[in-house]
Design an enzyme around this catalytic site. Structure first.
Site, PDB file in Angstrom:
ATOM      1  N   GLU A  22      -6.311  -6.007   2.522  1.00  0.00           N
ATOM      2  CA  GLU A  22      -5.590  -4.787   2.163  1.00  0.00           C
ATOM      3  C   GLU A  22      -6.488  -3.596   2.417  1.00  0.00           C
ATOM      4  OE1 GLU A  22      -3.435  -2.479  -1.596  1.00  0.00           O
ATOM      5  OE2 GLU A  22      -4.299  -4.479  -1.894  1.00  0.00           O
ATOM      6  N   ASN A  80      -0.747   0.488   2.358  1.00  0.00           N
ATOM      7  CA  ASN A  80       0.122   1.045   1.325  1.00  0.00           C
ATOM      8  C   ASN A  80       0.909   2.259   1.813  1.00  0.00           C
ATOM      9  OD1 ASN A  80      -0.636  -0.376  -1.410  1.00  0.00           O
ATOM     10  ND2 ASN A  80      -2.554  -0.065  -0.296  1.00  0.00           N
ATOM     11  N   GLU A 112       3.012  -2.125   2.107  1.00  0.00           N
ATOM     12  CA  GLU A 112       3.162  -2.318   0.667  1.00  0.00           C
ATOM     13  C   GLU A 112       3.779  -1.083   0.024  1.00  0.00           C
ATOM     14  OE1 GLU A 112      -0.356  -3.599  -1.315  1.00  0.00           O
ATOM     15  OE2 GLU A 112      -0.728  -5.264   0.062  1.00  0.00           O
ATOM     16  N   ASP A 142       4.399  -4.135  -4.304  1.00  0.00           N
ATOM     17  CA  ASP A 142       3.074  -4.053  -4.921  1.00  0.00           C
ATOM     18  C   ASP A 142       3.188  -3.769  -6.421  1.00  0.00           C
ATOM     19  OD1 ASP A 142       0.342  -4.056  -5.003  1.00  0.00           O
ATOM     20  OD2 ASP A 142       0.091  -2.040  -4.183  1.00  0.00           O
ATOM     21  N   GLU A 199      -2.976 -10.157  -7.927  1.00  0.00           N
ATOM     22  CA  GLU A 199      -3.958  -9.077  -7.821  1.00  0.00           C
ATOM     23  C   GLU A 199      -4.865  -9.068  -9.048  1.00  0.00           C
ATOM     24  OE1 GLU A 199      -2.292  -5.325  -5.683  1.00  0.00           O
ATOM     25  OE2 GLU A 199      -0.833  -5.861  -7.221  1.00  0.00           O
TER      26      GLU A 199
END
Length: 238
Positions: A22, A80, A112, A142, A199
């Site tokens: 990520e 993101n 995301e 997310d 996460e």
């Protein structure tokens, strides 16, 4: 020139294979020091600069992925998107154009969006996400578990991945009620044919439980912190 990206590995719960990273924004100011993304992302959103910032950072990420590919290293790149960007009618086309420019297949990119993007009026967001999905991009929800989106809202999103928020993961091994919620979340995600990502995994006990619950991917300090691109390939964890 002070904005850059760090990359946090996403590893398989079983086998600890690197499946993706990520991209996370970082700002290192020579005078003020490190400025939190929670600060500068929010400011960019308030002042109408989030699309400019997103394009700048996505281009950095794609340049880096292109370099990895040239070295024969291929894994998924997660990036993101602000919920505000989903209202931009040009978003889908410029993302597709930029990835093509760097010779990267859409299937190698996961975009995301936070759970909060599912709240309120969904029509425009779902339309944008559906267009991205049709072009082959992966879509991840997310921070799931940090807000109040329900299963019905989730089922309307053309997602491929569900990222379970740290709030449901941290210390789950010692909290029976939290474990029940997490287990139900994982089962729901699998019924919706979504890949699950935990996460904020920081402890071995939580990691072991997540494996038992058949969570596919792990992301967190227990395995690897976010790191500069040049450190990623040197990590003994990988």
């Amino acid at each position: 020139g002070y904005l850059t990206l760090y990359y946090q590995p996403k590893l398989t719960a079983k086998g600890l294979l690197l499946k993706g990273v990520e991209a996370l924004a970082r700002w290192h100011d020579p005078v003020k020091g490190t400025i939190s993304p929670a600060q500068f992302i929010a400011v960019a959103e308030r002042h109408g600069l989030i699309d400019v910032l997103t394009r700048h950072l996505l281009e950095i990420a794609l340049q880096q992925k292109q370099q990895w590919q040239r070295r024969g290293v291929s894994f998924n790149l997660a990036f993101n998107l602000s919920p505000l960007s989903l209202a931009d009618p040009a978003l889908v086309d410029w993302i597709a154009k930029l990835t093509a420019q760097y010779g990267i297949a859409p299937g190698e990119i996961t975009l995301e969006v936070t759970e909060n993007a599912l709240l309120g009026e969904l029509a425009s967001s779902i339309q944008t996400l559906a267009r991205l999905r049709l072009k082959g991009f992966g879509i991840a929800i997310d921070d799931y578990g940090s807000g109040f989106a329900n299963a019905q809202q989730l089922s309307r999103v053309p997602a491929t991945e569900l990222k379970i928020d740290r709030a449901l993961v941290h210390n789950v091994a010692t909290r029976p009620q939290q474990r029940t919620i997490l287990q139900n979340t994982v089962e729901m995600a699998h019924q919706l044919q979504l890949v699950t990502v935990a996460e904020g995994v920081e402890h071995r006990e939580d990691f072991d439980l997540l494996r038992q619950l058949n969570v596919e991917l792990i992301q967190g300090y227990f395995l690897a912190k976010p790191m500069p691109a040049d450190k990623l390939m040197q990590s003994p964890r990988l």
